[in-house]
Design a protein around this motif. Sequence first.
Motif, PDB file in Angstrom:
ATOM      1  N   GLY A 257       0.785  -1.221   0.000  1.00 40.34           N
ATOM      2  CA  GLY A 257       0.000   0.000   0.000  1.00 40.34           C
ATOM      3  C   GLY A 257       0.816   1.268   0.000  1.00 40.34           C
ATOM      4  O   GLY A 257       0.261   2.358   0.160  1.00 40.34           O
ATOM      5  N   ASP A 258       2.118   1.165  -0.202  1.00 41.93           N
ATOM      6  CA  ASP A 258       3.006   2.319  -0.203  1.00 41.93           C
ATOM      7  C   ASP A 258       3.487   2.560  -1.630  1.00 41.93           C
ATOM      8  O   ASP A 258       4.100   1.683  -2.244  1.00 41.93           O
ATOM      9  CB  ASP A 258       4.194   2.055   0.725  1.00 41.93           C
ATOM     10  N   ARG A 259       3.225   3.752  -2.156  1.00 40.69           N
ATOM     11  CA  ARG A 259       3.609   4.051  -3.536  1.00 40.69           C
ATOM     12  C   ARG A 259       5.119   4.135  -3.707  1.00 40.69           C
ATOM     13  O   ARG A 259       5.612   4.112  -4.838  1.00 40.69           O
ATOM     14  CB  ARG A 259       2.947   5.343  -4.013  1.00 40.69           C
TER      15      ARG A 259
ATOM     16  N   ALA B  23      -2.386  -3.170   3.778  1.00 42.88           N
ATOM     17  CA  ALA B  23      -1.713  -1.892   3.528  1.00 42.88           C
ATOM     18  C   ALA B  23      -1.134  -1.336   4.816  1.00 42.88           C
ATOM     19  O   ALA B  23      -1.789  -1.328   5.863  1.00 42.88           O
ATOM     20  CB  ALA B  23      -2.696  -0.901   2.912  1.00 42.88           C
TER      21      ALA B  23
ATOM     22  N   TYR C 108      -3.609  -1.765  -1.945  1.00 43.99           N
ATOM     23  CA  TYR C 108      -4.071  -0.484  -1.403  1.00 43.99           C
ATOM     24  C   TYR C 108      -5.430  -0.652  -0.718  1.00 43.99           C
ATOM     25  O   TYR C 108      -6.244  -1.477  -1.097  1.00 43.99           O
ATOM     26  CB  TYR C 108      -4.197   0.550  -2.521  1.00 43.99           C
ATOM     27  N   ARG C 109      -5.657   0.165   0.301  1.00 43.73           N
ATOM     28  CA  ARG C 109      -6.947   0.229   0.992  1.00 43.73           C
ATOM     29  C   ARG C 109      -7.427  -1.160   1.438  1.00 43.73           C
ATOM     30  O   ARG C 109      -8.591  -1.518   1.276  1.00 43.73           O
ATOM     31  CB  ARG C 109      -8.003   0.911   0.108  1.00 43.73           C
ATOM     32  N   SER C 110      -6.497  -1.943   1.969  1.00 43.01           N
ATOM     33  CA  SER C 110      -6.828  -3.253   2.527  1.00 43.01           C
ATOM     34  C   SER C 110      -6.171  -3.375   3.888  1.00 43.01           C
ATOM     35  O   SER C 110      -5.365  -2.520   4.292  1.00 43.01           O
ATOM     36  CB  SER C 110      -6.350  -4.379   1.600  1.00 43.01           C
ATOM     37  N   GLU C 111      -6.474  -4.438   4.606  1.00 45.62           N
ATOM     38  CA  GLU C 111      -5.855  -4.640   5.914  1.00 45.62           C
ATOM     39  C   GLU C 111      -4.369  -4.972   5.801  1.00 45.62           C
ATOM     40  O   GLU C 111      -3.634  -4.912   6.793  1.00 45.62           O
ATOM     41  CB  GLU C 111      -6.587  -5.745   6.689  1.00 45.62           C
TER      42      GLU C 111
END
Length: 593
Positions: free
Chosen positions: A484-486, A498, A493-496
Motif C-alpha cells: 500500500g506504499d507508492r 496496507a 491499497y486500501r486493505s488490511e
Amino acid sequence: MTTYDPPLSFDARPSRRRRRGRRILPLVVALGLSGALLPVSAPLLEEAAGDEPAAAAMSGTPGVGSHGPIGIRPIAESGAAPSASVALLHDELLGVLGTGAGRTGEWGVLAVSAVDGDVLFARNAEAALAPASNQKLFTSAAALHELGPEFRFPTYLLARGRVDAGVLQGDLILYGTGDPSMASRLLDSAEAPFREFARALREQGVHTITGDVVGDGSFFSGPTRHPSWNAHSLNEWYAAPISGLSWNENVVTLQIRAAGPGARPEVRTHPSGAVLPLDNQGLTVSGAARRPLLIVRDDPDEPIGIQGEIRPGQGDVWRRLTVSDPPTFAASVLLRVLQEEGITVRGRPVGVSDPTRSALSQASVLAPALRDQPLWTVAVHQSPALPDLLAVVNQRSHNLYADALLFTLGRVTRGTASFEAGAGALTDYLTEVVGMDADGLNIEDGSGLSRFNRARPLGFVQVLAHMDADSHGAIFWGSLPEAGDRQGLRRMYRSEAAGNLRAKTGTINRVSALSGRVTSRAGEPVYFSIMANNVPSTGAAKRVEDRIGIQLASFSRPLGPGSLPGATTPGAHGSTTPGAPTVHADGSDQDRP
C-alpha cells in the motif's frame, strides 16, 4: 573523500559470530609497507561485536520441516484441535488457489505463526520452485551475517609513477572492489566521486597525467553475466554485467539525431564522454525514411549497431542499454571529468578485467607520502553502508546490487569473487547458519534472475523466522517494501495488508513470488511464502498473492495472554527500525521479467 593512509597492522582473527572451523579470507589489495596488509574494507574483517542468538530446539514435523528459530509444527501439536478461525482461513485460501490464476501452474504456499510456529496453511510447502527475486531475501540475510551492517565498498584512485612539477609520469588507475552504487540513485550524482578524485589530485599538485586512465575491475572474476540469464534480456538494465568496477549501474543511454543529408546520424551518450563500441551504419536522408532508424545489439559483447534512416527534423531516437565493458566505460567518463576539472590527460581510457593484467597483481599500494614508489593511493571513495544498499536490493529489486553482494560473499568466505564462489557461500549460510535442508535448494546467482535457482516456501519461512531473531533483523525488515506504499510495494491499497505487510516480490518469465511477514487482525505476526511457477500470466498470479496476503491480514484467532512476541526481540515485528534507509522512487517496477 579522503586520502588513505594504510594501517601498519590489523586483526584478521575470525569473528566470534562466524561458524566454528571457518577462516576469514581477508579482502586485500596488495602487500605494502614492510609486509603490512592494506585491507579493502575493515568491516569485512572486524564485524559487529556480539554472538548470533542460538537457534531454539526444534520439533520435527513430517512433510513440513523443523529448522529455524521457531519450531514449525501443525496446530494439532498444541494439544487442541484447529480452531474454527484457522479452519475458515484454510478453506478461504484453498478457495483463492482454486479459482482464476490459482488453478494454473504450480503453486507452493506456506503461512506460519511467528508466535508459536503453528502452520496456519500449507500447500506444496516443500516443493522446489524457482524463486525469482525472492532470492534476494537469502542474499540480504547472508550479507548482514557475513559482512555486517557497517560494511562499505571502497573504490581507489591510484597513481602509478612519480610526480615531477605537477606531472604524473604514468597511469591513473581507478580500482574497484565491486561497489554497484556509484550512480545517482544513492549519491548526489554519478559523477560526484570522480569530481572528488579530481579535487584530491589537484590538492596534491597534479595537473597533468602523461599515461592512461585505467579502469580496473579485476577484483571480481568469472563471467559478468550468468550463463542461464535470459539471452533476450541482456541489453536491459536489470541484466547489467557484474564487475569489480561498476559506474552508473553499468547502463548508458544513446541519443541518435539526424545530421546533414547523406551523413551518418550523430550519436550522443548520456552520460557524455562514454567510450562504447559502436557500428554506425545509419544514414541521414533528405526525404522520407524508407527504413526506420534502429539501435540493435543481439549479443551484449558485440558493438552497438545503428541501422536505418533518419531525416532532419525527425525526433531523436533514444535507447538505454547495458554496457559491455564496465571498466572502460567508467574510465572514459573519469577521463572526461578530469579534463573538465582542469587536469590534462595525455593518454586514453583503458579497461582491465583480467587479474593478470592488473597493475595491482604484484604491486604495492602505498601511502601518498611514499611517492618514490611506483604505485600509490591518491584517494578512496566509500560506498553507502550496507543497509542503504539492501534497501535498493529489496525495494527496487536491483539485480546488480544483489549480485555484487553475492560476489563479495564469495570473496570474503572463499577467496574468489564469482557466481560460483558466491553461490557456495550463500548455500553454506543457508544450510549451516539458518539450518535449511540442502535438498531442494539450488543457488545460481544472488538476484534470482536465473531460471535455474530453486528453493522451497519452507526455506523462505525459515529465513524470515531466523531474521526475526537475528541482531540485524530490524535492518533486514526495514529493507523490505511495505504494501500500500507508492514508494514501496505498490499493491494491496486500501486493505488490511496496507501499511502492515512487508514482503519481497519476485518476477521472471512465468514465475511470480511473494514472501514476507504480515500481522493478523488480532496482532499475531505471520510469516508467509507464496511461489508460483509455470503460470501463463505473472500479473494474474500477483493478484492471487495479494488476495492471500489480505486474507492473512484479516485473519483472527484468540491468543492467550502474553503469547505475542515482546518488543525486545531484536527483529520482532513492529519494532522500530532506527535509521531505516529510504530509497527514492525511480518509476521502475519492483521486478523485471
